[in-house]
Write an enzyme that holds these catalytic residues in place. Structure first.
Site, PDB file in Angstrom:
ATOM      1  N   HIS A   1       0.784   5.656  -1.321  1.00  0.00           N
ATOM      2  CA  HIS A   1       0.393   6.694  -1.938  1.00  0.00           C
ATOM      3  C   HIS A   1       1.786   7.495  -2.171  1.00  0.00           C
ATOM      4  CE1 HIS A   1      -3.803   5.843  -0.773  1.00  0.00           C
ATOM      5  NE2 HIS A   1      -3.310   5.674   0.598  1.00  0.00           N
TER       6      HIS A   1
ATOM      7  N   HIS B   1       0.703  -1.171  -0.016  1.00  0.00           N
ATOM      8  CA  HIS B   1      -0.044   0.025  -0.060  1.00  0.00           C
ATOM      9  C   HIS B   1       0.921   1.353  -0.001  1.00  0.00           C
ATOM     10  CE1 HIS B   1      -3.917   2.030   0.268  1.00  0.00           C
ATOM     11  NE2 HIS B   1      -3.494   2.637   1.455  1.00  0.00           N
TER      12      HIS B   1
ATOM     13  N   ARG C   1     -16.920   5.265   1.689  1.00  0.00           N
ATOM     14  CA  ARG C   1     -17.035   6.720   1.674  1.00  0.00           C
ATOM     15  C   ARG C   1     -16.955   7.374   0.502  1.00  0.00           C
ATOM     16  NH1 ARG C   1     -12.294   8.650   3.963  1.00  0.00           N
ATOM     17  NH2 ARG C   1     -11.197   6.649   4.285  1.00  0.00           N
TER      18      ARG C   1
ATOM     19  N   HIS D   1      -6.342  -1.212   6.021  1.00  0.00           N
ATOM     20  CA  HIS D   1      -6.589  -0.624   7.343  1.00  0.00           C
ATOM     21  C   HIS D   1      -7.887  -1.330   7.774  1.00  0.00           C
ATOM     22  CE1 HIS D   1      -3.841   2.369   6.133  1.00  0.00           C
ATOM     23  NE2 HIS D   1      -4.561   3.027   5.231  1.00  0.00           N
TER      24      HIS D   1
ATOM     25  N   ASP E   1       2.357   3.115   2.908  1.00  0.00           N
ATOM     26  CA  ASP E   1       0.947   3.979   2.870  1.00  0.00           C
ATOM     27  C   ASP E   1       1.606   5.456   2.751  1.00  0.00           C
ATOM     28  OD1 ASP E   1      -1.334   5.171   3.168  1.00  0.00           O
ATOM     29  OD2 ASP E   1      -1.822   4.208   4.837  1.00  0.00           O
TER      30      ASP E   1
ATOM     31  N   ARG F   1      -5.887  15.241   6.750  1.00  0.00           N
ATOM     32  CA  ARG F   1      -6.209  14.990   5.472  1.00  0.00           C
ATOM     33  C   ARG F   1      -6.442  16.282   4.808  1.00  0.00           C
ATOM     34  NH1 ARG F   1     -11.579  11.783   3.251  1.00  0.00           N
ATOM     35  NH2 ARG F   1     -12.839  13.589   4.075  1.00  0.00           N
TER      36      ARG F   1
ATOM     37  N   GLN G   1       2.610  11.331  -1.121  1.00  0.00           N
ATOM     38  CA  GLN G   1       2.764  11.661   0.150  1.00  0.00           C
ATOM     39  C   GLN G   1       4.022  11.729   0.795  1.00  0.00           C
ATOM     40  OE1 GLN G   1      -0.503   9.377   2.492  1.00  0.00           O
ATOM     41  NE2 GLN G   1      -2.179  10.414   0.975  1.00  0.00           N
TER      42      GLN G   1
ATOM     43  N   GLU H   1     -10.464   2.402   9.112  1.00  0.00           N
ATOM     44  CA  GLU H   1      -9.586   2.897   9.575  1.00  0.00           C
ATOM     45  C   GLU H   1      -9.666   3.910  10.650  1.00  0.00           C
ATOM     46  OE1 GLU H   1      -7.052   5.442   6.451  1.00  0.00           O
ATOM     47  OE2 GLU H   1      -5.381   5.159   7.936  1.00  0.00           O
TER      48      GLU H   1
END
Ligand code: NGQ
Ligand code: ZN
Length: 468
Positions: free
Chosen positions: A58, A56, A217, A280, A331, A89, A61, A246
């Site tokens: 991203h 995992h 979501r 998560h 992540d 976030r 980031q 998560e």
């Protein structure tokens, strides 16, 4: 055929000495012989482990790691203006608003270099930054995806590219906010993107394409169903990753929306099975934990990010007790190290249970089990499954993805087998990875990626421009 003689290697059957590997021209292991004889070809001293998949990531980031550690961010949900996942976030959305495809390429390339030096030889990139800063698709809708692919190709890391489907801003189809507009796609546009990328790389042994509905979501039920059905028509074995449970707020919002908790909802409404990875799955009841384990899906655990974001602690013992499969990911890349993920997976449990060697309580034959080696071995298998590529083991038909650990390092000297892996996992604060091979190519030698300097120079220029 290229031959490697390994002084000592971790095979699926356990540690072996004087192992001969035959590699074919495309970077696969064609044969493994553990008969103790060597044939004069290149000899690799040190302890050789299978490369660890990072399930995992991203990538972008990485460039904001350390920039969200100031108290009082406050805005963006959570309770009482305190810093939380949700305020983090908001900061992340502001950071993301400016990135160009070239920025993403420079950042991902630096990150992948660091991953390789740390012993991650493959990555599943959960990629959701699709459009320009105004939310308009680039002329080539795959432009951002291609930036990630180039970064992987230039560094040599194996890639499972998971373009992300992002439709809504919250449960019940809540409209997406401004900070999310670069992520949004209709299911049709999304499936076309996936098909374009998969079509371009169908024969590429270094790259696999799957899908990633971002979360319950961000993806309403119909969109989730259509994406899964759409993938079925393209590549029925392709991986499907989703963020699932998560934050406790996410669980509460899911209950308010559907009367079910997120993992329960997914198990009841989606064909969850071995090609799924639930990232998560932090907040689960015992029923959800055993239910998830029974599907054969992989739990994607990212302990350093989950700690950094204040997520909670995964129910590791009951999940392992139900034969649940897991792998690790870095992540948000607050840390880029397989051993740190594994170590913190265990340490989180110890801190809560106030005991030692907690993970082995969940697996059969706990007495005498080596905690670090056991976690490492399971994360190899789960990570390979989640990446849906033939990796994670030194065996015939797998990619030649190898990590050579410096067995002469003061931290490891005199240790062998499981004790060596335990020491690598728990005591490895100094870099213990010496050389790394991916798909039959040496990409890291003596701890340095072959192109580290040029890649870091480009990254520095990018970061200075972003900071200016
Ligand atoms: C992400 N990161 O997609 O980058 C998420 C935060 C969200 C983690 N879940 C955004 N660790 O979940 O909405
Ligand atoms: Zn994530």
């Amino acid at each position: 055929m290229n031959t490697l003689n390994l002084a000592s290697a971790l095979l699926p059957s356990g540690w072996a000495r004087n192992v001969r590997l035959e590699l074919d021209a495309s970077g696969n292991i064609a044969a493994v012989t553990a008969d103790g004889r060597t044939n004069g070809a290149l000899r690799i001293d040190g302890a050789v482990l299978p490369g660890m998949p990072n399930l995992h990531s991203h990538a972008f980031q990485r460039a904001m790691a350390g920039l969200t550690e100031t108290a009082g961010g406050g805005a963006g949900g959570g309770s009482g203006g305190e810093d939380s996942f949700w305020s983090w976030r908001e900061v992340m959305y502001r950071f993301v608003a400016r990135l160009t495809p070239d920025d993403l390429h420079a950042i991902a390339r630096q990150l992948y270099c660091e991953m390789l030096e740390a012993g991650f030889t493959a990555v599943a990139e959960f990629h959701y930054l699709h459009h320009d800063p105004d939310g308009q698709p680039y002329a080539d809708r795959a432009e951002m995806s291609r930036a990630v692919i180039r970064a992987a190709q230039e560094t040599g890391i194996g890639l499972t590219l998971l373009p992300v489907l992002y439709v809504a801003g919250g449960f019940g189809g809540k409209p997406a906010g401004e900070g999310q507009r670069r992520f949004l796609n209709s299911v049709d546009d999304y499936l076309r993107l996936v098909e374009t990328l998969a079509g371009a790389h169908r024969e590429d042994p270094q790259l696999r394409v799957g899908i990633a509905p971002h979360s319950l979501r961000a993806v309403p039920p119909e969109a989730l169903r259509d994406a899964v059905v759409g993938l079925q028509g393209m590549d029925p074995d392709a991986p499907i990753h989703i963020h699932i449970a998560e934050q406790t707020k996410e669980v509460e919002d899911c209950l308010a929306w559907s009367a079910l908790r997120p993992v329960d909802w997914l198990l009841q409404h989606a064909p969850v099975g071995p090609r799924w990875c639930l990232v998560h799955a932090t907040h689960m009841t015992t029923g959800e934990t055993t239910g998830l384990a029974a599907t054969g899906a992989v739990a994607g655990l990212c302990p350093t990010t989950e700690a950094n974001l204040g997520d909670g602690v995964f129910p590791l013992v009951s999940f392992l007790g139900a034969s649940g499969r897991f792998g690790v990911g870095s992540d948000s890349h607050i840390s880029v190290s397989p051993v740190e993920e594994l170590r913190w997976l265990e340490y989180g449990q110890r801190l809560v249970a106030r005991r030692r060697n907690v993970a082995p309580q969940g697996w059969a034959g706990a007495a005498g089990a080596a905690t670090g080696a056991g976690l490492h071995g399971r994360a190899l298998l789960g990570g390979a499954q989640a990446c849906a590529r033939p990796i994670g083991a030194i065996g015939q038909g797998r990619r030649a993805d190898l990590v050579v650990v410096d067995a002469e390092h003061p931290l490891l000297v005199g240790r062998e087998g499981e004790r060596l892996v335990d020491s690598y996992v728990f005591a490895g604060n100094a870099p213990l990875v010496r050389d790394v091979m991916v798909g039959g190519e040496w990409v890291v030698r003596d701890g340095r990626h072959r192109d580290a300097e040029r890649i870091a120079a480009a990254y520095r220029a990018t970061m200075k421009r972003l900071a200016g």
